[in-house]
Design a protein around this motif. Structure first.
Motif, PDB file in Angstrom:
ATOM      1  N   ARG A 230       0.831  -1.209   0.000  1.00 46.99           N
ATOM      2  CA  ARG A 230       0.000   0.000   0.000  1.00 46.99           C
ATOM      3  C   ARG A 230       0.863   1.255   0.000  1.00 46.99           C
ATOM      4  O   ARG A 230       0.564   2.242  -0.683  1.00 46.99           O
ATOM      5  CB  ARG A 230      -0.926  -0.002   1.212  1.00 46.99           C
ATOM      6  N   MET A 231       1.945   1.239   0.753  1.00 50.65           N
ATOM      7  CA  MET A 231       2.847   2.390   0.819  1.00 50.65           C
ATOM      8  C   MET A 231       3.511   2.652  -0.528  1.00 50.65           C
ATOM      9  O   MET A 231       3.597   3.797  -1.000  1.00 50.65           O
ATOM     10  CB  MET A 231       3.907   2.160   1.887  1.00 50.65           C
ATOM     11  N   LEU A 232       3.990   1.590  -1.171  1.00 49.11           N
ATOM     12  CA  LEU A 232       4.709   1.749  -2.436  1.00 49.11           C
ATOM     13  C   LEU A 232       3.777   2.194  -3.560  1.00 49.11           C
ATOM     14  O   LEU A 232       4.147   3.031  -4.393  1.00 49.11           O
ATOM     15  CB  LEU A 232       5.410   0.442  -2.815  1.00 49.11           C
ATOM     16  N   THR A 233       2.578   1.644  -3.617  1.00 54.16           N
ATOM     17  CA  THR A 233       1.655   2.060  -4.680  1.00 54.16           C
ATOM     18  C   THR A 233       1.163   3.486  -4.473  1.00 54.16           C
ATOM     19  O   THR A 233       0.752   4.146  -5.434  1.00 54.16           O
ATOM     20  CB  THR A 233       0.450   1.107  -4.761  1.00 54.16           C
ATOM     21  N   ALA A 234       1.232   3.999  -3.224  1.00 48.25           N
ATOM     22  CA  ALA A 234       0.810   5.375  -2.964  1.00 48.25           C
ATOM     23  C   ALA A 234       1.780   6.398  -3.538  1.00 48.25           C
ATOM     24  O   ALA A 234       1.438   7.582  -3.638  1.00 48.25           O
ATOM     25  CB  ALA A 234       0.662   5.593  -1.455  1.00 48.25           C
ATOM     26  N   LEU A 235       2.981   5.961  -3.942  1.00 46.96           N
ATOM     27  CA  LEU A 235       3.976   6.895  -4.463  1.00 46.96           C
ATOM     28  C   LEU A 235       3.551   7.503  -5.798  1.00 46.96           C
ATOM     29  O   LEU A 235       4.019   8.578  -6.175  1.00 46.96           O
ATOM     30  CB  LEU A 235       5.323   6.191  -4.635  1.00 46.96           C
ATOM     31  N   HIS A 236       2.677   6.821  -6.550  1.00 40.71           N
ATOM     32  CA  HIS A 236       2.235   7.298  -7.877  1.00 40.71           C
ATOM     33  C   HIS A 236       0.717   7.332  -7.930  1.00 40.71           C
ATOM     34  O   HIS A 236       0.030   6.539  -7.271  1.00 40.71           O
ATOM     35  CB  HIS A 236       2.750   6.366  -8.980  1.00 40.71           C
ATOM     36  N   ASP A 237       0.195   8.239  -8.755  1.00 39.07           N
ATOM     37  CA  ASP A 237      -1.251   8.251  -8.982  1.00 39.07           C
ATOM     38  C   ASP A 237      -1.600   7.267 -10.091  1.00 39.07           C
ATOM     39  O   ASP A 237      -0.731   6.565 -10.626  1.00 39.07           O
ATOM     40  CB  ASP A 237      -1.754   9.666  -9.275  1.00 39.07           C
ATOM     41  N   ASP A 238      -2.868   7.210 -10.453  1.00 36.53           N
ATOM     42  CA  ASP A 238      -3.308   6.226 -11.444  1.00 36.53           C
ATOM     43  C   ASP A 238      -2.685   6.450 -12.816  1.00 36.53           C
ATOM     44  O   ASP A 238      -2.610   5.526 -13.630  1.00 36.53           O
ATOM     45  CB  ASP A 238      -4.830   6.253 -11.563  1.00 36.53           C
ATOM     46  N   ASN A 239      -2.241   7.686 -13.083  1.00 36.45           N
ATOM     47  CA  ASN A 239      -1.623   7.988 -14.370  1.00 36.45           C
ATOM     48  C   ASN A 239      -0.132   7.665 -14.383  1.00 36.45           C
ATOM     49  O   ASN A 239       0.511   7.699 -15.427  1.00 36.45           O
ATOM     50  CB  ASN A 239      -1.826   9.473 -14.714  1.00 36.45           C
ATOM     51  N   GLY A 240       0.421   7.384 -13.195  1.00 39.47           N
ATOM     52  CA  GLY A 240       1.858   7.113 -13.096  1.00 39.47           C
ATOM     53  C   GLY A 240       2.680   8.309 -12.691  1.00 39.47           C
ATOM     54  O   GLY A 240       3.905   8.218 -12.597  1.00 39.47           O
ATOM     55  N   ASP A 241       2.033   9.459 -12.451  1.00 42.53           N
ATOM     56  CA  ASP A 241       2.761  10.638 -11.973  1.00 42.53           C
ATOM     57  C   ASP A 241       3.040  10.507 -10.476  1.00 42.53           C
ATOM     58  O   ASP A 241       2.247   9.930  -9.724  1.00 42.53           O
ATOM     59  CB  ASP A 241       1.954  11.910 -12.240  1.00 42.53           C
ATOM     60  N   ILE A 242       4.157  11.087 -10.038  1.00 43.04           N
ATOM     61  CA  ILE A 242       4.569  10.998  -8.638  1.00 43.04           C
ATOM     62  C   ILE A 242       3.647  11.838  -7.758  1.00 43.04           C
ATOM     63  O   ILE A 242       3.345  12.987  -8.074  1.00 43.04           O
ATOM     64  CB  ILE A 242       6.033  11.446  -8.489  1.00 43.04           C
ATOM     65  N   VAL A 244       4.375  12.407  -4.449  1.00 40.12           N
ATOM     66  CA  VAL A 244       5.130  12.951  -3.322  1.00 40.12           C
ATOM     67  C   VAL A 244       5.210  14.468  -3.444  1.00 40.12           C
ATOM     68  O   VAL A 244       5.719  14.984  -4.447  1.00 40.12           O
ATOM     69  CB  VAL A 244       6.551  12.356  -3.270  1.00 40.12           C
ATOM     70  N   PRO A 245       4.735  15.217  -2.455  1.00 38.59           N
ATOM     71  CA  PRO A 245       4.819  16.688  -2.536  1.00 38.59           C
ATOM     72  C   PRO A 245       6.271  17.146  -2.649  1.00 38.59           C
ATOM     73  O   PRO A 245       7.173  16.582  -2.028  1.00 38.59           O
ATOM     74  CB  PRO A 245       4.209  17.141  -1.203  1.00 38.59           C
ATOM     75  N   GLY A 246       6.491  18.155  -3.470  1.00 40.76           N
ATOM     76  CA  GLY A 246       7.834  18.710  -3.626  1.00 40.76           C
ATOM     77  C   GLY A 246       8.631  18.129  -4.770  1.00 40.76           C
ATOM     78  O   GLY A 246       9.622  18.728  -5.206  1.00 40.76           O
ATOM     79  N   LEU A 247       8.232  16.974  -5.274  1.00 39.62           N
ATOM     80  CA  LEU A 247       8.949  16.385  -6.413  1.00 39.62           C
ATOM     81  C   LEU A 247       8.223  16.756  -7.703  1.00 39.62           C
ATOM     82  O   LEU A 247       7.490  15.967  -8.298  1.00 39.62           O
ATOM     83  CB  LEU A 247       9.057  14.862  -6.261  1.00 39.62           C
ATOM     84  N   ASN A 248       8.418  17.978  -8.122  1.00 43.55           N
ATOM     85  CA  ASN A 248       7.672  18.521  -9.250  1.00 43.55           C
ATOM     86  C   ASN A 248       8.310  18.139 -10.586  1.00 43.55           C
ATOM     87  O   ASN A 248       9.509  17.879 -10.680  1.00 43.55           O
ATOM     88  CB  ASN A 248       7.602  20.051  -9.135  1.00 43.55           C
ATOM     89  N   GLN A 249       7.493  18.159 -11.616  1.00 42.29           N
ATOM     90  CA  GLN A 249       7.977  17.828 -12.946  1.00 42.29           C
ATOM     91  C   GLN A 249       8.799  18.972 -13.515  1.00 42.29           C
ATOM     92  O   GLN A 249       8.475  20.146 -13.323  1.00 42.29           O
ATOM     93  CB  GLN A 249       6.810  17.512 -13.875  1.00 42.29           C
ATOM     94  N   GLY A 250       9.867  18.647 -14.225  1.00 48.59           N
ATOM     95  CA  GLY A 250      10.704  19.648 -14.864  1.00 48.59           C
ATOM     96  C   GLY A 250      10.478  19.701 -16.368  1.00 48.59           C
ATOM     97  O   GLY A 250       9.667  18.967 -16.922  1.00 48.59           O
ATOM     98  N   VAL A 251      11.242  20.576 -17.022  1.00 45.58           N
ATOM     99  CA  VAL A 251      11.125  20.763 -18.474  1.00 45.58           C
ATOM    100  C   VAL A 251      12.504  20.648 -19.086  1.00 45.58           C
ATOM    101  O   VAL A 251      13.469  21.263 -18.607  1.00 45.58           O
ATOM    102  CB  VAL A 251      10.511  22.143 -18.803  1.00 45.58           C
TER     103      VAL A 251
END
Length: 448
Positions: A230-242, A244-251
């Motif tokens: 349960r903990m490990l699957t909580a790291l990503h949403d259903d789309n596969g995006d992270i 975890v707050p603070g780990l934002n997507q870059g460009v």
């Protein structure tokens, strides 16, 4: 030497370069614990021999504390010329499951213009690139040359980082070439300008004093494995995006692969979608990625009917160059504690980190390699990123901020590095050798 003379010299030297590469690939220089050490030292000795034969007047094996020796060579710079440091490594990954290889991993085999064998691409092709490019000048180098070939990059490469910190003058240069990267496709030249850093840790979940019979206790006893899942699957949403707050997507500003190219290279099965959002370049080279790389739980073949008391997982975080390793570790471990169910006990250990890299705006060395690649490949190189880490690069960038760092090589996305049936395309190897030799001459003129 004129560019035409350099090209002819490289072409004439290619049969020898291929034979030298075969000699290197035939040595199982796996510098991992539990593997024989003698072949690693044999590869070091052959590396020393090849650098001497390339015309370097000073070559020696240098001790690296806690590691296998590095091989160092140098030639002084002509008056007014810059100095270039050339890096590669002679150790290789283990072969893995031999049943998955079509040819024996340490019996170099030439098929349809490619050389197959463990290390043929990663990174003995980088070593041969330096040897063959230098050999083209027959000892009359247009720039000062320093070469350092590492002996344990694939396992615990941070030991060379400590060596560099302790011996900075030995490797100080105006430009640094790291031949441990490659091109997206054969014939598609690229300069790697971005490396993701990494962090890894082991998470342990405990819920019971000992495992219990699932028939007698299942349904009420807290299962450590279920909690960890349960903990490990909580790291990503259903789309596969992270999540975890603070780990934002870059460009990433450069061009990435198309979805069709990526699916083919990655071997994604029909009907299976890719994960995450944003461009592939953003996801692969400029954003965080979290991967569960191992689980310590009973295997299927050895499973018994029990509620598990303890479960462990190995988690790896890939960190964009703009990110901070410690912050990422704190964010992910804190998130896992936050989402842990049922009050289970959570602990973390076995931390590993490596810093990312982003190239600064190009100077004369970058311009020179661009022109050299365009001549060798018939097209200008493009900027790409690399999802993997090369910890030494960050150390060199921090220690020598004035030096330009160039990352390229003869690998390509189909070279199967770290996998069965690794290979290097020999025409690509020739183009990269040609580009490096042209670069050394071009850079000397640019900096004159």
């Amino acid at each position: 030497m004129a560019p035409e003379e350099i090209e002819k010299a490289v072409e004439a030297g290619m049969p020898q370069a291929v034979e030298d590469l075969k000699r290197l690939v035939a040595i199982p220089s796996v510098a991992f614990p539990g593997h024989p050490e003698v072949p690693v030292h044999e590869a070091a000795a052959l590396t020393e021999e090849l650098l001497r034969a390339a015309g370097l007047p000073h070559v020696e094996r240098v001790a690296v504390e806690g590691s296998f020796p590095a091989v160092y060579g140098e030639a002084p710079a002509p008056p007014g010329a810059p100095t270039v440091l050339l890096y590669a490594h002679y150790d290789v990954q283990p072969a893995g499951d031999l049943a998955l290889w079509k040819t024996a991993p340490f019996e170099p085999t030439q098929i349809d213009g490619a050389l197959y064998g463990r290390g043929a691409a990663d990174d003995k092709s980088g070593l041969i690139t330096h040897v063959a490019a230098l050999r083209a000048f027959q000892g009359r180098f247009p720039v000062g040359v320093k070469v350092i070939i590492e002996g344990q990059e694939e396992y615990a490469g941070e030991r060379l980082e400590a060596f560099v910190e302790a011996n900075p003058e030995l490797v100080r240069a105006d430009a640094i070439v790291v031949a441990d990267c490659g091109n997206p496709r054969v014939g598609d030249p690229a300069l790697t300008t971005s490396l993701r850093g990494m962090a890894a840790f082991t998470v342990e979940v405990r819920s019971l004093g000992e495992s219990l019979h699932s028939g007698s206790f299942g349904g009420a006893a807290p299962d450590a494995l279920a909690a960890l899942m349960r903990m490990l699957t909580a790291l990503h949403d259903d789309n596969g995006d992270i999540r975890v707050p603070g780990l934002n997507q870059g460009v990433f500003s450069g061009e990435g692969p198309s979805e069709e190219e990526f699916r083919a290279t990655a071997g994604v099965l029909d009907g299976v979608s890719l994960v995450g959002s944003g461009s592939l370049a953003d996801r692969l080279w400029a954003s965080y990625a979290i991967t569960v790389t191992g689980l310590d739980v009973p295997s299927v073949s050895g499973a018994i009917n029990a509620v598990q008391a303890v479960a462990r997982a190995r988690v790896t975080i890939r960190i964009p160059p703009s990110g901070d390793t410690k912050t990422a570790l704190d964010e992910v471990t804190g998130f896992l504690k936050q989402v842990a169910p049922w009050g289970v006990h959570v602990s973390f250990d076995d931390f590993t980190t490596g810093t990312g890299f982003r190239a600064e705006a190009g100077g004369p060395a970058t311009a020179a390699i661009g022109r050299a690649m365009e001549r060798a490949f018939g097209r200008a190189p493009r900027e790409v990123g690399q999802g993997g880490s090369i910890p030494l690069v960050a150390t060199l960038a921090r220690r020598f901020p004035e030096a330009e760092i160039l990352l390229y090589g003869a690998e390509d996305n189909d070279a199967a590095i770290h996998a069965p049936n690794e290979r290097v395309d020999l025409a690509e190897l020739r183009r990269v050798i040609t580009a490096e030799a042209l670069f050394l001459a071009e850079y000397a003129q640019t900096s004159a």
